[in-house]
Structure formats: structure tokens, C-alpha cells
Enzyme design. Structure first.
Site, PDB file in Angstrom:
ATOM      1  N   ASP A  24       0.796  -1.256   0.000  1.00  0.00           N
ATOM      2  CA  ASP A  24       0.000   0.000   0.000  1.00  0.00           C
ATOM      3  C   ASP A  24       0.817   1.290   0.000  1.00  0.00           C
ATOM      4  OD1 ASP A  24      -1.894  -1.970   0.243  1.00  0.00           O
ATOM      5  OD2 ASP A  24      -2.748  -1.264   2.126  1.00  0.00           O
ATOM      6  N   GLU A  72      -4.644  -0.811  -1.255  1.00  0.00           N
ATOM      7  CA  GLU A  72      -5.972  -0.843  -0.641  1.00  0.00           C
ATOM      8  C   GLU A  72      -6.867  -0.088  -1.606  1.00  0.00           C
ATOM      9  OE1 GLU A  72      -6.097   0.137   3.524  1.00  0.00           O
ATOM     10  OE2 GLU A  72      -8.277   0.190   3.576  1.00  0.00           O
ATOM     11  N   LYS A 129      -6.672  -4.901  -2.908  1.00  0.00           N
ATOM     12  CA  LYS A 129      -7.291  -5.613  -1.786  1.00  0.00           C
ATOM     13  C   LYS A 129      -8.348  -4.722  -1.127  1.00  0.00           C
ATOM     14  CE  LYS A 129      -3.540  -4.357   1.423  1.00  0.00           C
ATOM     15  NZ  LYS A 129      -4.342  -3.494   2.297  1.00  0.00           N
ATOM     16  N   LYS A 132      -7.739  -4.737   4.996  1.00  0.00           N
ATOM     17  CA  LYS A 132      -6.427  -4.331   5.477  1.00  0.00           C
ATOM     18  C   LYS A 132      -5.400  -5.419   5.156  1.00  0.00           C
ATOM     19  CE  LYS A 132      -8.231  -0.556   7.104  1.00  0.00           C
ATOM     20  NZ  LYS A 132      -8.176   0.631   6.239  1.00  0.00           N
ATOM     21  N   VAL A 157       3.203   0.368   4.221  1.00  0.00           N
ATOM     22  CA  VAL A 157       2.489   1.105   5.264  1.00  0.00           C
ATOM     23  C   VAL A 157       1.065   0.564   5.441  1.00  0.00           C
ATOM     24  CG1 VAL A 157       3.820   3.210   4.889  1.00  0.00           C
ATOM     25  CG2 VAL A 157       1.713   2.881   3.579  1.00  0.00           C
ATOM     26  N   THR A 158       0.502   0.806   6.642  1.00  0.00           N
ATOM     27  CA  THR A 158       1.191   1.220   7.842  1.00  0.00           C
ATOM     28  C   THR A 158       1.551  -0.018   8.650  1.00  0.00           C
ATOM     29  OG1 THR A 158      -0.850   1.467   9.152  1.00  0.00           O
ATOM     30  CG2 THR A 158      -0.075   3.414   7.957  1.00  0.00           C
ATOM     31  N   CYS A 162      -2.117  -2.354   7.836  1.00  0.00           N
ATOM     32  CA  CYS A 162      -2.123  -3.286   6.709  1.00  0.00           C
ATOM     33  C   CYS A 162      -0.909  -4.211   6.680  1.00  0.00           C
ATOM     34  CB  CYS A 162      -2.258  -2.516   5.399  1.00  0.00           C
ATOM     35  SG  CYS A 162      -3.914  -1.813   5.221  1.00  0.00           S
ATOM     36  N   GLN A 202       8.012 -14.056  21.535  1.00  0.00           N
ATOM     37  CA  GLN A 202       7.656 -15.471  21.717  1.00  0.00           C
ATOM     38  C   GLN A 202       8.265 -16.344  20.617  1.00  0.00           C
ATOM     39  OE1 GLN A 202       3.498 -16.055  23.265  1.00  0.00           O
ATOM     40  NE2 GLN A 202       3.206 -13.996  22.417  1.00  0.00           N
TER      41      GLN A 202
HETATM   42  N1  TIU Z   1      -2.659   0.396   4.280  1.00  0.00           N
HETATM   43  C1  TIU Z   1      -3.086   0.657   5.518  1.00  0.00           C
HETATM   44  O1  TIU Z   1      -2.361   0.508   6.492  1.00  0.00           O
HETATM   45  N2  TIU Z   1      -4.384   1.161   5.646  1.00  0.00           N
HETATM   46  C2  TIU Z   1      -4.786   1.960   6.707  1.00  0.00           C
HETATM   47  O2  TIU Z   1      -5.951   2.331   6.796  1.00  0.00           O
HETATM   48  N3  TIU Z   1      -3.825   2.342   7.589  1.00  0.00           N
HETATM   49  C3  TIU Z   1      -3.939   3.212   8.637  1.00  0.00           C
HETATM   50  O3  TIU Z   1      -3.007   3.319   9.413  1.00  0.00           O
HETATM   51  N4  TIU Z   1      -5.052   3.911   8.771  1.00  0.00           N
END
Ligand code: TIU
Length: 223
Positions: A24, A72, A129, A132, A157-158, A162, A202
Site C-alpha cells: 500500500d 488498498e 485488496k 487491510k 504502510v502502515t 495493513c 515469543q
Molecule cells: N494500508 C493501511 O495501512 N491502511 C490503513 O488504513 N492504515 C492506517 O493506518 N489507517
């Protein structure tokens, strides 16, 4: 096999059965006026990782291994966007609303595109996709199994949304997952740190993490 110095212990990378998954890296998350900003976030934080992501991407391409990009992205009719996702909270713009980079998180809109410096090359796989996670309602698992991929190296990210969701999905599907620590970021530094710590805890319960400096020599054939 190449041994990568990773947390919580070494990751044995087998490039012939590995894919790089870049999650993403879209304008909607790293540029002002997109989805990330609409949620109230300072998106400039995420721009700092772009050169590192590019460096690893180039080295991975040079090593001739499989590259997968995700976005996304929802269909223009939003038929793959549950109301529970679209109506969550009070964002400045909702998914599908028109913003400065077109309709937020809608496939084909400028904001939905991967930032130009990280643009997929012809022939590289791009997975759109609706969730997430990169495996939910996508063909990613079938594609990877068809190519006998067993290891996934993640960037993007993030970290705690995701990337983490995708790593957890992958781990449950039997993939060994390595996260490039400086090739991922969050709007919240504490969340990034915590997400990586949780996944590596772990005995690598979800996966491994390593800096790009530990991975790059393996890709570039350096000792
Ligand atoms: N790609 C992804 O992480 N989608 C999000 O909505 N991330 C946020 O941190 N909001």
C-alpha cells in the site's frame, strides 16, 4: 540459503522461494489530501521510508526474485467496501468520496496509485485488496502457492494496520515472514515499535524483523 541477521533470531532466506510484498505505498497514504490525511494523520512521516523501500525493491529486482505490490483499493461502485468499513468514525473524507486526488481509495483514481518512484514495473504483480490484509478476498495465496513461494519479505504502510494484518494472515497460511524495519512506518511511532515487538516476541510468533542493511548484502551478493 542466506542467513539474515534478524530479530528474534537469524532468518534463513531462500530467494528461489521468496517474494517481496510491498504493502500500500499509495498516494492516499503518503500524500496530503488522501485517506491517511482524512483520518487526521500527519502523512509526511511516511514519506521518509520511500528511498529505503526503493533501494530494497531495486536490489530485490536485481536478484531476480518475485515482487508483489498491494493497494488498498475498492471498486468504483464500492460493492467490495462494507458499510462497517466506510461509515467507521468521522473522517474528513470517506472511502469513495471525492477529494483532491480523486475518489478516496477507489481503483483507477490518482490517489489510489502507488507513488511514482515505487511504481510497479511491467510484469510485476499488483494486488488490489478491499481489506487491510493482503490475503482477504484476493488471489494472493493462490498466486504465491502456484509459484512455490514459502517466504515473504514485507515493506510498506502502515506497520500496525495493513502490514501487520497481512503478516498475520501470511503466518497463519504457513509462510515465513520477514519485515524490513526501516522499510515500513506508521503515523504513530509507538505503534510501529509495539507492532514489530509483538510479532517478533515469543520466538517469532508472527515473524522476523531486520533492518534493510541486514537484507541488502544478501540481495546484492555481498558477504
Ligand atoms: N494500508 C493501511 O495501512 N491502511 C490503513 O488504513 N492504515 C492506517 O493506518 N489507517
Amino acid at each position: 540459503m542466506t542467513r539474515i541477521d534478524a530479530r528474534p533470531f537469524a532468518f534463513e532466506l531462500d530467494l528461489a522461494h521468496a517474494a517481496l510484498v510491498v504493502i500500500d505505498m499509495q498516494r492516499d497514504f503518503v500524500e496530503p489530501g488522501g485517506f491517511g490525511a482524512s483520518l487526521g494523520n500527519d502523512v509526511t512521516r511516511l514519506q521518509a521510508i520511500v528511498p529505503t523501500v526503493r533501494r530494497v525493491l531495486d536490489a530485490w529486482r536485481g536478484a531476480g526474485a518475485l515482487v508483489v505490490h498491494t493497494r488498498e483499493a475498492h471498486r468504483p461502485d464500492l460493492s467490495d467496501c462494507p458499510p462497517a468499513k466506510r461509515m467507521r468514525g468521522q473522517p474528513a473524507l470517506r472511502i469513495g468520496d471525492v477529494g483532491p486526488m480523486g475518489r478516496v481509495l477507489v481503483a483507477g483514481e490518482p490517489g489510489c496509485e502507488i507513488v511514482p518512484v515505487l511504481a510497479p514495473l511491467p510484469g510485476e504483480t499488483v494486488i488490489d485488496k478491499p481489506g487491510k490484509g493482503a490475503f482477504h478476498a484476493t488471489a494472493l495465496d493462490a498466486l504465491l502457492r502456484g509459484r512455490e513461494v514459502r517466504q515473504l519479505v514485507f515493506m510498506g504502510v502502515t506497520t500496525e494496520v495493513c502490514v501487520q494484518t497481512s503478516m498475520r494472515e501470511a503466518n497463519d497460511r504457513g509462510y515465513e515472514c520477514l519485515l524490513v524495519e526501516d522499510g515500513t512506518d506508521s503515523y504513530f511511532p509507538d505503534f510501529k515499535r509495539a507492532a514489530i515487538d509483538m510479532m517478533c516476541a515469543q520466538g517469532a510468533i508472527v515473524g522476523w524483523a531486520a533492518p534493510s542493511t541486514a537484507l541488502l548484502p544478501a540481495l546484492e551478493g555481498r558477504p
